[in-house]
Scaffold this active site. Structure first.
Site, PDB file in Angstrom:
ATOM      1  CG  ASP A  28      33.455  41.640  49.454  1.00  0.00           C
ATOM      2  OD1 ASP A  28      34.027  40.869  50.260  1.00  0.00           O
ATOM      3  OD2 ASP A  28      33.373  41.396  48.231  1.00  0.00           O
ATOM      4  CB  SER A  29      32.750  39.370  54.748  1.00  0.00           C
ATOM      5  OG  SER A  29      33.741  40.137  55.390  1.00  0.00           O
ATOM      6  CG  ASP A  76      37.200  43.298  50.143  1.00  0.00           C
ATOM      7  OD1 ASP A  76      38.262  43.128  49.515  1.00  0.00           O
ATOM      8  OD2 ASP A  76      36.657  42.414  50.834  1.00  0.00           O
ATOM      9  CE  LYS A 129      40.338  41.165  50.711  1.00  0.00           C
ATOM     10  NZ  LYS A 129      39.301  40.548  49.841  1.00  0.00           N
ATOM     11  CD  GLU A 157      36.284  38.490  45.947  1.00  0.00           C
ATOM     12  OE1 GLU A 157      35.673  37.874  45.038  1.00  0.00           O
ATOM     13  OE2 GLU A 157      35.860  38.571  47.110  1.00  0.00           O
ATOM     14  CD  GLU A 210      37.752  33.331  50.805  1.00  0.00           C
ATOM     15  OE1 GLU A 210      37.984  34.500  50.444  1.00  0.00           O
ATOM     16  OE2 GLU A 210      36.672  32.968  51.310  1.00  0.00           O
TER      17      GLU A 210
HETATM   18  O1  KIV Z   1      35.511  40.235  52.775  1.00  0.00           O
HETATM   19  C1  KIV Z   1      36.233  39.492  53.464  1.00  0.00           C
HETATM   20  O2  KIV Z   1      35.957  39.222  54.633  1.00  0.00           O
HETATM   21  C2  KIV Z   1      37.412  38.926  52.837  1.00  0.00           C
HETATM   22  C3  KIV Z   1      38.225  37.966  53.647  1.00  0.00           C
HETATM   23  C4  KIV Z   1      37.543  36.669  53.721  1.00  0.00           C
HETATM   24  C5  KIV Z   1      39.598  37.826  53.106  1.00  0.00           C
HETATM   25  O3  KIV Z   1      37.700  39.205  51.717  1.00  0.00           O
END
Ligand code: KIV
Length: 276
Positions: free
Chosen positions: A56-57, A95, A124, A126, A193
């Site tokens: 999600d970055s 994500d 993934k 959080e 993280e």
């Molecule tokens: O979204 C992302 O880039 C991440 C990584 C930093 C693990 O979750």
């Protein structure tokens, strides 16, 4: 890595293979890099990464938003499709964005399924213990889940900034318990993280599934980094743990400057670059 990446057997990475890749069992560290589109996925796969994370970055590094919480399910699906089109050997993990796994387990399953239908093999999400019910529900729907604890950027407003997590004894204990809960819930690996190195090692030694660190020191079972940080897309180097392997922004600007110069001077296109 001991092996030449280009010599790797062309067998698609699977979730069970990643789940069993603990370094304590003699495995090489896992390598995960974020990727958000078709050309990046091709480059990452050619280089031989184990996992491509459509993180999600995406929100910050590709869409230019201020926060990861600004990215939507539609944005994620759009980019997962592009990465999946590269048909990589690397496992594609996507994500679940903020609020896509917080309402009720049915809603979380449907959102995870949308990412799988777009081409991801796993998702993934959080959070620790408080997300266990959603994680179990998603896994019950046959979708593998990677956990993510420590400095979880979707919780940045609760943390009051991007701060290293697990520095006090009670925070460290809570993170160890979260990792154990995620393993029990059925996660096949966990991202750690921005946690102190010693805590990352304790968690890695405590659980049987691999830990993948970002700002969590060298003792994790693998490392993850953002594509644009690794390649230097932005002038700001970013966090302490970022190691840049290229100054892409400078190289690309210089190349485009040369193109501008050639067009302005009449040097591009030449006769060979023209149709007759
Ligand atoms: O979204 C992302 O880039 C991440 C990584 C930093 C693990 O979750």
């Amino acid at each position: 890595m001991s092996e030449n990446n280009s010599d790797k057997a062309k067998v698609r990475k699977t979730v069970p293979a990643i789940r069993s890749a603990k370094r304590s069992n003699g495995n090489d560290p896992l390598v995960m890099v974020t990727g958000y589109d078709y050309p990046a996925a091709q480059i990452l796969d050619r280089a031989g990464v184990d996992i491509i994370l459509v993180g999600d970055s995406l929100s910050n590094v590709v869409l230019g938003n201020k926060s990861t919480t600004d990215v939507s399910m539609d944005d994620m699906v759009h980019h997962v499709k592009a990465v999946a089109n590269a048909q990589t050997i690397a496992l594609v993990v996507a994500d679940l964005p903020w609020l896509s796994f917080h309402l009720n387990p049915e809603n979380s399953i449907l959102n995870a399924a949308a990412l799988v239908k777009a081409g991801a093999t796993a998702v993934k999400l959080e959070g620790g213990k408080k997300r266990s019910d959603h994680i179990k529900a998603i896994i019950d729907a046959e979708i593998p889940v990677m956990g993510h604890i420590g400095l979880t950027p979707q919780s940045v407003n609760v943390f009051g900034g991007f701060k290293v997590q697990g520095k006090t004894e009670s925070q460290a204990e809570a993170l160890i318990n979260d990792a154990i809960d995620l393993e029990k819930a059925g996660c096949f690996s966990i991202v750690l993280e921005a946690v102190p190195r010693n805590l990352a090692k304790t968690i890695t030694d405590t659980i049987k599934i691999p830990t993948i660190g970002i700002g969590a020191g060298p003792d994790c079972d693998g490392q993850v980094i953002v594509f644009h940080d690794l390649l230097g897309f932005y002038p700001d180097k970013g966090a302490k743990f970022v190691r840049r392997y290229l100054d892409f922004a400078d190289l690309a600007t210089e190349a485009i400057n040369r193109f501008i110069g050639d067009v302005k001077s009449g040097n591009y296109p030449n006769d060979e670059e023209s149709y007759h």
